[in-house]
Scaffold this motif. Structure first.
Motif, short mmCIF file in Angstrom:
data_model
loop_
_atom_site.label_atom_id
_atom_site.label_comp_id
_atom_site.label_asym_id
_atom_site.label_seq_id
_atom_site.Cartn_x
_atom_site.Cartn_y
_atom_site.Cartn_z
N UNK A 141 0.80 -1.22 0.00
CA UNK A 141 0.00 0.00 0.00
C UNK A 141 0.84 1.28 0.00
N UNK A 142 2.02 1.22 0.59
CA UNK A 142 2.96 2.34 0.54
C UNK A 142 4.35 1.74 0.33
N UNK B 61 -4.33 2.48 3.57
CA UNK B 61 -4.11 1.15 4.11
C UNK B 61 -5.44 0.45 4.38
N UNK B 62 -6.39 1.17 4.95
CA UNK B 62 -7.70 0.58 5.22
C UNK B 62 -8.39 0.18 3.92
N UNK B 63 -8.25 1.02 2.88
CA UNK B 63 -8.82 0.69 1.57
C UNK B 63 -8.14 -0.54 0.98
N UNK B 64 -6.82 -0.62 1.15
CA UNK B 64 -6.04 -1.76 0.66
C UNK B 64 -6.50 -3.05 1.34
N UNK C 236 -9.63 -8.17 1.21
CA UNK C 236 -10.68 -9.04 1.75
C UNK C 236 -11.73 -9.35 0.69
N UNK C 237 -12.10 -8.36 -0.10
CA UNK C 237 -13.10 -8.58 -1.14
C UNK C 237 -12.60 -9.56 -2.19
#
Length: 258
Positions: free
Chosen positions: A168-169, A224-227, A232-233
């Motif tokens: 993510x970063x 990070x939360x979006x990643x 998970x999806x």
């Protein structure tokens, strides 16, 4: 279990890998890439060359273990195995973003800091070069395991590998000054993603491992939360892996190799 035996024999024949556990872990890592859960995998199991790895991947396809197409990318004598479709899509997404979330960890800094966006032109150009290299392989037949080599004498490979491995970063440091970094004794949030692969009979396979310095965590927390949600999806949409687990811990190390 016939599949497990075949996977081990393929690794032994093409890669000269004699450890059964490592051969199965490698197969699981490649399956993770093949089913689109991760765009790329950094191959570091043995000293096998590009052609040997290509032969191994062809064997996995012939036995029906992977669908393909996959690409063996050689960057400065380091080999990555990439899912062509996933990588092309991800590179396009990165190039459309305004913020690439690059963390500067150059040795001259007192602590890590976010990379200034006005300095990202060179990194964007390198990502564009990767996209140009991979796009022609996107429409190849599934059974084709393509290979390629990209010249990157001035690239920060730590940064490019971070993107290709879908972190993510990613880290960047000024290689013209030093190959050291400022992460020594810096509090880091360490993220580990592990899962189970019933197909090869392995549990707690580590598929992601990356760190984010606490000093810049707030700047990347939303991404990070979006990643994590995206992972998970994708995970729930496939049937090869189970028991996704994301572990977070804070570590402080005397030295961090990038």
């Amino acid at each position: 279990m016939a599949l497990v035996k075949d996977l081990y024999l393929a690794a032994k024949h093409h890669l000269k890998e004699k450890k059964r556990s490592l051969a199965l872990k490698l197969a699981a890592e490649i399956l993770f890439v093949d089913c689109g859960l991760k765009p790329g995998f950094l191959y570091d199991l043995s000293g096998a060359g590009v052609e040997e790895i290509q032969g191994y991947l062809k064997a996995l396809h012939q036995m029906g273990f992977i669908k393909g197409p996959l690409h063996v990318l050689n960057m400065a004598d380091t080999v990555l195995i990439v899912n062509v479709s996933s990588t092309v899509s991800y590179l396009r997404l990165l190039l459309d973003r305004e913020d690439l979330h690059v963390i500067d960890v150059s040795a001259k800094l007192k602590q890590p800091e976010m990379f200034n966006q006005d300095r990202l032109c060179q990194i964007r150009s390198q990502l564009s070069d990767l996209l140009t290299l991979l796009k022609p392989n996107q429409d190849t037949k599934p059974d084709i395991i393509s290979i390629g080599d990209i010249p990157c004498p001035e690239w920060n490979l730590c940064t490019m590998f971070g993107f290709l491995l879908h972190f993510p970063a990613v880290y960047w440091f000024d290689t013209s000054k030093s190959f050291e970094n400022c992460l020594s004794f810096t509090p880091l949030k360490h993220f580990t993603v592990q899962t189970t692969c019933p197909k090869v009979g392995l549990q707690k396979i580590q598929v992601y491992s990356f760190t984010i310095p606490e000093s810049v965590y707030q700047s990347v927390q939303t991404l990070l939360q979006t990643w994590i949600e995206g992972l998970r999806q994708m995970f729930h949409a496939q049937g090869h892996f189970t028991d996704l687990e994301i572990i977070t811990e804070t570590v402080t190390l005397p030295a961090v190799a990038l």
